[in-house]
Design a protein around this motif. Structure first.
Motif, PDB file in Angstrom:
ATOM      1  N   UNK A 132     -36.265 -18.554  18.950  1.00 33.86           N
ATOM      2  CA  UNK A 132     -37.029 -19.736  19.359  1.00 33.86           C
ATOM      3  C   UNK A 132     -36.763 -20.950  18.469  1.00 33.86           C
ATOM      4  N   UNK A 133     -36.053 -20.764  17.366  1.00 33.62           N
ATOM      5  CA  UNK A 133     -35.804 -21.869  16.430  1.00 33.62           C
ATOM      6  C   UNK A 133     -34.524 -22.624  16.785  1.00 33.62           C
ATOM      7  N   UNK A 134     -34.431 -23.856  16.318  1.00 30.48           N
ATOM      8  CA  UNK A 134     -33.200 -24.644  16.442  1.00 30.48           C
ATOM      9  C   UNK A 134     -32.238 -24.120  15.374  1.00 30.48           C
ATOM     10  N   UNK A 135     -31.349 -23.238  15.776  1.00 26.60           N
ATOM     11  CA  UNK A 135     -30.503 -22.514  14.830  1.00 26.60           C
ATOM     12  C   UNK A 135     -29.625 -23.437  13.990  1.00 26.60           C
ATOM     13  N   UNK A 136     -29.097 -24.498  14.577  1.00 26.30           N
ATOM     14  CA  UNK A 136     -28.207 -25.398  13.827  1.00 26.30           C
ATOM     15  C   UNK A 136     -28.966 -26.082  12.689  1.00 26.30           C
ATOM     16  N   UNK A 137     -30.125 -26.639  12.997  1.00 20.50           N
ATOM     17  CA  UNK A 137     -30.905 -27.323  11.961  1.00 20.50           C
ATOM     18  C   UNK A 137     -31.446 -26.345  10.927  1.00 20.50           C
ATOM     19  N   UNK A 138     -31.915 -25.182  11.387  1.00 15.68           N
ATOM     20  CA  UNK A 138     -32.457 -24.187  10.450  1.00 15.68           C
ATOM     21  C   UNK A 138     -31.366 -23.665   9.525  1.00 15.68           C
ATOM     22  N   UNK A 139     -30.162 -23.457  10.038  1.00 19.18           N
ATOM     23  CA  UNK A 139     -29.060 -22.981   9.201  1.00 19.18           C
ATOM     24  C   UNK A 139     -28.695 -24.030   8.160  1.00 19.18           C
ATOM     25  N   UNK A 140     -28.643 -25.297   8.562  1.00 19.42           N
ATOM     26  CA  UNK A 140     -28.335 -26.369   7.609  1.00 19.42           C
ATOM     27  C   UNK A 140     -29.422 -26.463   6.541  1.00 19.42           C
ATOM     28  N   UNK A 161     -35.134 -18.286 -13.128  1.00 22.85           N
ATOM     29  CA  UNK A 161     -34.756 -16.902 -13.429  1.00 22.85           C
ATOM     30  C   UNK A 161     -34.389 -16.173 -12.137  1.00 22.85           C
ATOM     31  N   UNK A 162     -33.807 -15.017 -12.306  1.00 20.18           N
ATOM     32  CA  UNK A 162     -33.452 -14.184 -11.157  1.00 20.18           C
ATOM     33  C   UNK A 162     -34.696 -13.875 -10.327  1.00 20.18           C
ATOM     34  N   UNK A 163     -35.763 -13.463 -10.969  1.00 22.07           N
ATOM     35  CA  UNK A 163     -36.971 -13.095 -10.214  1.00 22.07           C
ATOM     36  C   UNK A 163     -37.572 -14.297  -9.490  1.00 22.07           C
ATOM     37  N   UNK A 164     -37.543 -15.456 -10.117  1.00 21.19           N
ATOM     38  CA  UNK A 164     -38.070 -16.650  -9.457  1.00 21.19           C
ATOM     39  C   UNK A 164     -37.198 -17.030  -8.261  1.00 21.19           C
ATOM     40  N   UNK A 165     -35.888 -16.950  -8.433  1.00 21.28           N
ATOM     41  CA  UNK A 165     -34.973 -17.263  -7.339  1.00 21.28           C
ATOM     42  C   UNK A 165     -35.197 -16.308  -6.168  1.00 21.28           C
ATOM     43  N   UNK A 166     -35.349 -15.025  -6.459  1.00 23.41           N
ATOM     44  CA  UNK A 166     -35.607 -14.054  -5.393  1.00 23.41           C
ATOM     45  C   UNK A 166     -36.903 -14.384  -4.662  1.00 23.41           C
ATOM     46  N   UNK A 167     -37.934 -14.717  -5.411  1.00 22.90           N
ATOM     47  CA  UNK A 167     -39.223 -15.039  -4.816  1.00 22.90           C
ATOM     48  C   UNK A 167     -39.104 -16.264  -3.905  1.00 22.90           C
ATOM     49  N   UNK A 168     -38.375 -17.286  -4.336  1.00 18.44           N
ATOM     50  CA  UNK A 168     -38.229 -18.498  -3.535  1.00 18.44           C
ATOM     51  C   UNK A 168     -37.434 -18.244  -2.257  1.00 18.44           C
ATOM     52  N   UNK A 169     -36.381 -17.445  -2.354  1.00 21.84           N
ATOM     53  CA  UNK A 169     -35.603 -17.107  -1.157  1.00 21.84           C
ATOM     54  C   UNK A 169     -36.490 -16.341  -0.181  1.00 21.84           C
ATOM     55  N   UNK A 170     -37.199 -15.349  -0.681  1.00 24.92           N
ATOM     56  CA  UNK A 170     -38.065 -14.551   0.196  1.00 24.92           C
ATOM     57  C   UNK A 170     -39.169 -15.405   0.816  1.00 24.92           C
ATOM     58  N   UNK A 171     -39.735 -16.320   0.039  1.00 23.74           N
ATOM     59  CA  UNK A 171     -40.785 -17.200   0.560  1.00 23.74           C
ATOM     60  C   UNK A 171     -40.241 -18.059   1.701  1.00 23.74           C
ATOM     61  N   UNK A 172     -39.030 -18.592   1.514  1.00 23.71           N
ATOM     62  CA  UNK A 172     -38.444 -19.420   2.569  1.00 23.71           C
ATOM     63  C   UNK A 172     -38.178 -18.585   3.827  1.00 23.71           C
ATOM     64  N   UNK A 173     -37.661 -17.387   3.642  1.00 21.95           N
ATOM     65  CA  UNK A 173     -37.394 -16.529   4.801  1.00 21.95           C
ATOM     66  C   UNK A 173     -38.690 -16.097   5.485  1.00 21.95           C
ATOM     67  N   UNK A 174     -39.733 -15.879   4.713  1.00 15.86           N
ATOM     68  CA  UNK A 174     -41.040 -15.573   5.313  1.00 15.86           C
ATOM     69  C   UNK A 174     -41.524 -16.741   6.170  1.00 15.86           C
ATOM     70  N   UNK A 175     -41.318 -17.952   5.696  1.00 12.10           N
ATOM     71  CA  UNK A 175     -41.700 -19.144   6.482  1.00 12.10           C
ATOM     72  C   UNK A 175     -40.933 -19.188   7.796  1.00 12.10           C
ATOM     73  N   UNK A 176     -39.641 -18.859   7.760  1.00 18.84           N
ATOM     74  CA  UNK A 176     -38.847 -18.794   8.998  1.00 18.84           C
ATOM     75  C   UNK A 176     -39.436 -17.763   9.957  1.00 18.84           C
ATOM     76  N   UNK A 177     -39.821 -16.631   9.412  1.00 24.29           N
ATOM     77  CA  UNK A 177     -40.333 -15.537  10.234  1.00 24.29           C
ATOM     78  C   UNK A 177     -41.627 -15.900  10.940  1.00 24.29           C
ATOM     79  N   UNK A 178     -42.413 -16.770  10.347  1.00 31.04           N
ATOM     80  CA  UNK A 178     -43.714 -17.125  10.913  1.00 31.04           C
ATOM     81  C   UNK A 178     -43.652 -18.259  11.919  1.00 31.04           C
ATOM     82  N   UNK A 179     -42.485 -18.862  12.095  1.00 36.76           N
ATOM     83  CA  UNK A 179     -42.391 -20.030  12.993  1.00 36.76           C
ATOM     84  C   UNK A 179     -42.157 -19.638  14.421  1.00 36.76           C
TER      85      UNK A 179
END
Length: 179
Positions: A132-140, A161-179
């Motif tokens: 349901x997302x605009x794949x081109x814009x979301x990928x960019x 740090x590694x743990x902070x980077x992992x948390x931020x990536x996961x948080x962003x992907x969680x946001x994608x999942x909820x849209x």
């Protein structure tokens, strides 16, 4: 390449490889040709690692996990086999190439091809996982976020740090999942 790409020379490569300057120049006529070959080698290593990490995650948890593993790898938020598990070297090398890619030429062209292919891969995964997302814009957008995290890992490893980077990536992907 400890001195960055601008500190790289055919002479230094020959010295490190224990071969003559002529042997290097036989295969790579210019420094740019050497840099392009290096970028292609690094890209090939990255793609092998991405395939391995993604396949392992897919086997354990499915498609979303494989996508997340790939994203973590892009952001240098994926543990490595190094003893500390927190090696920022991939981010530093990526940053050197990104900086070099700001100047027109072979390195910029090689870098652009890799990043275009990476964005296309992300777009395909987004189409599959989040139709349901605009794949081109979301990928960019996702690639920009992952790039930013990788830059922070290179420039400010104490803050990112590694743990902070992992948390931020996961948080962003969680946001994608909820849209």
């Amino acid at each position: 390449m400890r001195d960055g790409l601008d500190g790289l020379s055919v002479r230094k490569v020959a010295l490190e490889a224990h071969v003559s300057v002529g042997a290097i120049q036989h295969h790579y006529a210019t420094k740019d040709a050497l840099l392009v070959a290096s970028a292609e080698h690094i890209t090939s290593q990255f793609m092998r690692r991405a395939e391995e990490v993604s396949q392992q995650a897919f086997a354990r948890e499915g498609g979303f996990a494989a996508f997340a593993a790939f994203c973590e790898l892009l952001a240098n938020a994926s543990p490595t086999e190094s003893s500390s598990g927190d090696d920022v070297t991939p981010s530093i090398v990526w940053l050197w190439y990104a900086a070099k890619a700001t100047q027109p030429g072979f390195v910029a062209d090689t870098f652009a091809r890799f990043w275009s292919g990476t964005e296309e891969y992300l777009m395909g995964a987004i189409i599959e996982l989040f139709p349901s997302l605009d794949a081109a814009d979301e990928a960019a957008h996702l690639l920009a976020v992952l790039d930013g995290i990788a830059i922070a890992r290179a420039a400010e490893p104490g803050r990112m740090s590694l743990s902070r980077a992992q948390m931020l990536v996961r948080r962003h992907l969680d946001c994608l999942s909820r849209r």
